[in-house]
Design an enzyme around this catalytic site. Structure first.
Site, PDB file in Angstrom:
ATOM      1  N   ASP A   1      63.524  19.746  26.668  1.00 39.07           N
ATOM      2  CA  ASP A   1      64.677  20.092  27.505  1.00 39.07           C
ATOM      3  C   ASP A   1      65.851  19.135  27.328  1.00 39.07           C
ATOM      4  O   ASP A   1      67.013  19.544  27.431  1.00 39.07           O
ATOM      5  CB  ASP A   1      64.269  20.173  28.977  1.00 39.07           C
ATOM      6  CG  ASP A   1      63.541  18.928  29.473  1.00 39.07           C
ATOM      7  OD1 ASP A   1      63.336  17.993  28.669  1.00 39.07           O
ATOM      8  OD2 ASP A   1      63.160  18.898  30.658  1.00 39.07           O
TER       9      ASP A   1
ATOM     10  N   LYS B   1      50.177  19.222  33.363  1.00 36.59           N
ATOM     11  CA  LYS B   1      50.639  20.208  34.343  1.00 36.59           C
ATOM     12  C   LYS B   1      49.634  21.335  34.603  1.00 36.59           C
ATOM     13  O   LYS B   1      50.012  22.477  34.849  1.00 36.59           O
ATOM     14  CB  LYS B   1      51.980  20.820  33.897  1.00 36.59           C
ATOM     15  CG  LYS B   1      53.053  19.791  33.587  1.00 36.59           C
ATOM     16  CD  LYS B   1      54.304  20.418  33.012  1.00 36.59           C
ATOM     17  CE  LYS B   1      55.266  19.371  32.512  1.00 36.59           C
ATOM     18  NZ  LYS B   1      56.461  19.926  31.875  1.00 36.59           N
TER      19      LYS B   1
END
Length: 511
Positions: free
Chosen positions: A230, A195
């Site tokens: 997550d 990312k």
């Protein structure tokens, strides 16, 4: 009639026949082109077929791969990573806990006040902070000093409603959405950056320890007690509100799943001891693959053109990152087979120009003349004056791609339930309780689901729920509940800090 009149009549007849032949020829040619479009559509339908028989094969394949991934490292496409989370929150937690969510170019800090069984979450506060671009390629110390500084300022705003006993340090759950090899519930080694991050000195280091050192440098009395991703945060949030929650699935831009496994079933880590007898396993199910998955030429081409060919095969068939581009590839093939879009098809050649939210808007356009479809085609793909019958074909393509994705995700979920004995494959046996009331041996099972694709795309959600019920059957399906959740990476991380607080639990050990 004279010769001149006769010649004129013949000439008119010839012209009329020629015109008629041209018109007929055009109609025949147009019909042939349209038939080619219909042929592409039928081929797609057949290639994306998800019959109940095929879905059950995917269920079995998922369960088999789960067993293999638990048996040995590298034994399966599923990594089946240990999280060392053995104590999920149950609603009894009290006090103020913090969370830090770092998953991209922004990070969030949260403060959550828990009130115990009767009050649950009394309140929470969130602040979002962008990460300066230069810190994404700087040093680990620079990055975490910046994060710790933001955290310190956030703690200073702690109001009277957020109470931390004087004799206890503040405790924090850290959601870190980058590849990590977990070594304990509160530690993990960074494998690589993604990312846009590229901080070389941090690869191979314990990310939780890097954060802890930065917190200490600020003089902040806070301890990192949980390092999670997550998906695990979503499971924690689901279990906090409903103790029948045994698995969590993320279906958004990407996809993943985790679930609670018996410790003695994790063969590759024999000697693993937990207080609860179970542990949350992070499946990394985006990498699942089976020959039973209905793969088309569009999937093959998408995979070959991706930065990670032969990787994340399941994710590329069911997640929001890719569905819109599969539809684009089908539309491009139709344009190549005919001229249904005219000459203005150059934008159809641009990868990922049709994002999945736009695809969903096309799919769910209920206006009689499909006005929203027309608008999206014009504004996004520069396709103007697309006939209504062509717009209907595009909606059908979206439906086929979405239905396949949702039904495969459903099969994956049932595969998890099969692995842990919650799919009813042993049958539903009616028994009598001591009071004489009829009861069932089937246990209620909750699967927490989070992610924009599932939460925002109603047709995807309907197809998934329908397929879960279809696979399980009418006797078992009522015992399985799918629950939409939000902010597992934030509130869920704070809840894991509470359930793994030094004041409440012991540690996981490996003999």
């Amino acid at each position: 009639m004279g010769k001149a009149g006769f010649g004129l009549a013949v000439s008119c007849a010839v012209v009329s026949c020629t015109i008629a032949a041209i018109l007929v020829g055009r109609r025949v040619k147009s019909r042939r082109k349209w038939n080619r479009v219909v042929g592409v559509l039928r081929e797609l339908e057949e290639g994306c077929s998800t019959s109940i028989g095929r879905l059950r094969q995917v269920v079995d394949a998922m369960a088999v791969e789960m067993h293999a991934g638990l048996a040995s490292e590298g034994g399966s496409k599923l990594k089946m990573l240990l999280t060392f989370v053995d104590n999920l929150p149950n609603g009894n937690e009290k006090g103020t806990y913090y969370a830090l969510d770092l998953g991209g170019t922004n990070f969030r800090v949260l403060r959550v006040q828990l009130g115990g069984k009767n009050s649950l979450i009394l309140g929470h506060e969130v602040e979002r902070q962008p990460i300066p671009e230069h810190l994404m390629t700087s040093t680990s110390e620079d990055l975490f000093d910046f994060i710790a500084s933001t955290l310190e300022k956030f703690v200073e705003k702690e109001g009277n409603g957020y109470i931390v006993p004087l004799d206890r340090r503040r405790e924090l759950g850290f959601t870190f959405s980058f590849p990590v090899k977990q070594t304990s519930v509160s530690s993990g080694i960074l494998i690589k950056w993604t990312k846009g991050f590229s901080i070389e000195d941090m690869v191979g280091k314990d990310v939780a320890e890097c954060l802890q050192q930065a917190i200490s440098r600020r003089g902040l009395d806070m301890r990192v007690v949980a390092l999670v991703n997550d998906t695990v945060g979503t499971l924690a949030l689901g279990h906090y509100h409903d103790e029948d929650t045994v698995a969590a699935v993320i279906i958004g831009t990407g996809t993943n799943a985790c679930y609670v496994e018996r410790t003695d079933a994790i063969i590759k880590s024999q000697g693993l001891l937990t207080k609860s007898g179970g542990m949350v396993v992070n499946m990394e199910w985006g990498n699942f693959w089976s020959t039973h998955l209905p793969r088309t030429s569009y999937d093959t081409d998408l995979d070959a053109d991706s930065p990670n060919p032969n990787d994340q095969g399941f994710e590329k068939m069911i997640s929001g990152m890719y569905l819109g581009d599969i539809v684009r590839r089908v539309m491009l093939r139709m344009a190549e087979e005919s001229d249904i879009f005219g000459d203005a098809t150059c934008r159809l050649s641009e990868p990922f120009i049709l994002r999945t939210p736009l695809m969903a808007a096309i799919h769910e356009d209920e206006s009689p003349d499909l006005r929203e479809v027309s608008r999206i085609l014009q504004e996004t793909l520069e396709l103007t004056n697309v006939p209504l019958k062509v717009r209907k074909v595009i909606v059908r393509v979206c439906d086929i791609v979405t239905r396949r994705a949702a039904r495969l995700a459903a099969a994956g979920i049932v595969g998890i339930l099969k692995k842990i004995g919650r799919d009813g494959s042993g049958g539903v046996m009616s028994v009598r309780t001591k009071t004489g009331e009829p009861s069932s041996r089937m246990r209620r099972t909750v699967v927490a689901i989070e992610g924009g694709l599932y939460a925002s795309y109603s047709m995807f959600r309907e197809y998934l729920s329908e397929a879960v019920a279809e696979i399980l059957g009418e006797e078992v399906a009522p015992y399985v509940v799918l629950k939409i959740l939000e902010d597992g990476s934030g509130i869920g991380a704070a809840l894991l800090a509470a359930s793994h607080s030094s004041s409440s639990v012991g540690s996981v050990t490996l003999l």
